[in-house]
Design a protein around this motif. Structure first.
Motif, PDB file in Angstrom:
ATOM      1  N   GLU A  45       0.805  -1.243   0.000  1.00 40.90           N
ATOM      2  CA  GLU A  45       0.000   0.000   0.000  1.00 40.90           C
ATOM      3  C   GLU A  45       0.826   1.276   0.000  1.00 40.90           C
ATOM      4  O   GLU A  45       0.325   2.333  -0.362  1.00 40.90           O
ATOM      5  CB  GLU A  45      -0.979   0.010   1.185  1.00 40.90           C
ATOM      6  N   ASN A  73      -5.558   0.983   3.539  1.00 40.46           N
ATOM      7  CA  ASN A  73      -6.119   2.314   3.294  1.00 40.46           C
ATOM      8  C   ASN A  73      -5.410   3.127   2.207  1.00 40.46           C
ATOM      9  O   ASN A  73      -6.051   3.872   1.473  1.00 40.46           O
ATOM     10  CB  ASN A  73      -6.159   3.122   4.603  1.00 40.46           C
ATOM     11  N   HIS A  74      -4.082   2.988   2.073  1.00 38.43           N
ATOM     12  CA  HIS A  74      -3.373   3.817   1.083  1.00 38.43           C
ATOM     13  C   HIS A  74      -3.500   3.328  -0.362  1.00 38.43           C
ATOM     14  O   HIS A  74      -3.034   4.008  -1.274  1.00 38.43           O
ATOM     15  CB  HIS A  74      -1.897   3.953   1.460  1.00 38.43           C
ATOM     16  N   HIS A 156      -5.562  -5.406   8.021  1.00 38.61           N
ATOM     17  CA  HIS A 156      -4.946  -4.087   8.016  1.00 38.61           C
ATOM     18  C   HIS A 156      -5.716  -3.192   8.977  1.00 38.61           C
ATOM     19  O   HIS A 156      -6.801  -2.705   8.658  1.00 38.61           O
ATOM     20  CB  HIS A 156      -4.989  -3.539   6.587  1.00 38.61           C
ATOM     21  N   HIS A 181      -0.340  -2.312   8.947  1.00 37.88           N
ATOM     22  CA  HIS A 181      -0.790  -0.912   8.963  1.00 37.88           C
ATOM     23  C   HIS A 181      -0.010  -0.001   9.909  1.00 37.88           C
ATOM     24  O   HIS A 181       0.256   1.137   9.573  1.00 37.88           O
ATOM     25  CB  HIS A 181      -2.279  -0.766   9.270  1.00 37.88           C
TER      26      HIS A 181
HETATM   27 FE   LIG Z   1      -2.250   1.422   6.156  1.00 34.20          FE
END
Ligand SMILES: [Fe+2]
Ligand SMILES: [Fe+2]
Length: 266
Positions: A45, A73-74, A156, A181
């Motif tokens: 990510e 998330n990224h 994550h 994460h």
């Molecule tokens: Fe992350």
């Protein structure tokens, strides 16, 4: 020496930017050989300048010997590369995302045995977007509807408790629950009583003279002033964080989990 019929999986923590990618380029082939690795998973990510993943990086990862790329998330940061990146067969985004292209479950073979690798994202202390369904319910749904022998989850998530709870929920149901994460490797790797390999966070692969991979001066300024500024990737004290998993090919149960941190001269 174990006589067990086992599969060896190397899972490498979040690859941060060029320093992280370079480590893979220079070492992955050797690690595969040295540790008899059957399958390599990396969390990608942060591979593109710390934020997101590009089609070009995916191509390079394949060349270095990466079999599968998980994320978090990224993964959506590089809007220009979405949805091309998410169409790549070896790229996973969290399966509990709603209305996002791509997939969060990979099914195939590891060391000749049927295998399922899936990616989920936690809800606590994470951004609101994209919309996610409950990762615990989703995990049960995935596991109950799959017949693969080997099952590995990249969960994550930010908090330790959410990840530990996921480990216990899937104890005995999957081969491994690996947290990612935070970019900080935890020293709590263990085999849960049902034969599930577990670690709260695998850590990161990138520059450690930093705040979780980013230039530390800029981050400190941000905390003092409260004003956001453009973050840049740090450069020094490059390390690789990973776990090496041994999984029984007959039962899918975990045999061992070894935490790895290797430092490199930058
Ligand atoms: Fe992350
Ligand atoms: Fe990350």
């Amino acid at each position: 020496m174990s006589t067990q019929n086992k599969a060896v999986v190397l899972f490498i923590g979040d690859i941060v930017g060029k320093p992280g990618r370079r480590i893979l380029a220079e070492n992955l082939e050797n690690w595969r050989e040295e540790w008899n690795v059957d399958f390599v998973i990396v969390n990608g990510e942060n591979a593109a300048g710390g934020f997101g993943l590009t089609v070009n990086a995916v191509k390079k990862f394949r060349r270095y010997g990466v079999d599968l790329i998980t994320s978090g998330n990224h993964i959506l940061d590089r809007k220009d590369e979405i949805p091309a990146v998410l169409q790549e067969d070896i790229v996973l985004r969290p399966e509990n995302y709603v209305d996002i292209p791509g997939k969060g479950v990979w099914s195939g073979e590891i060391a000749g045995v049927s295998a399922l690798v899936f990616n989920l994202e936690g809800l606590i202390f994470m951004e609101e977007e994209p919309k996610r369904v409950n990762p615990f319910k989703k995990a049960l749904e995935i596991v109950e509807n799959s017949s693969e022998v080997i099952k590995i989850l990249d969960f994550h998530a930010e908090t330790t408790a959410e990840k530990i709870a996921m480990g216990w929920l899937l104890n005995g149901r999957v081969s491994a629950v690996l947290g990612t994460h935070t970019h900080v490797q935890t020293a709590d790797e263990r085999i849960l009583p049902g034969g599930t390999l577990y670690i709260t966070d695998v850590g990161m692969t990138g520059p450690f003279d930093s705040v979780i991979g980013m230039d530390k001066e800029g981050i400190i300024r941000r905390f003092i002033t409260g004003e956001s500024e453009r973050m840049k990737i740090a450069e020094d004290d490059i390390r690789m964080n990973a776990v090496l998993l041994e999984i029984d090919k007959d039962t899918g149960k975990g045999i061992s989990i070894r935490r790895i941190e290797i430092g490199f001269d930058s």
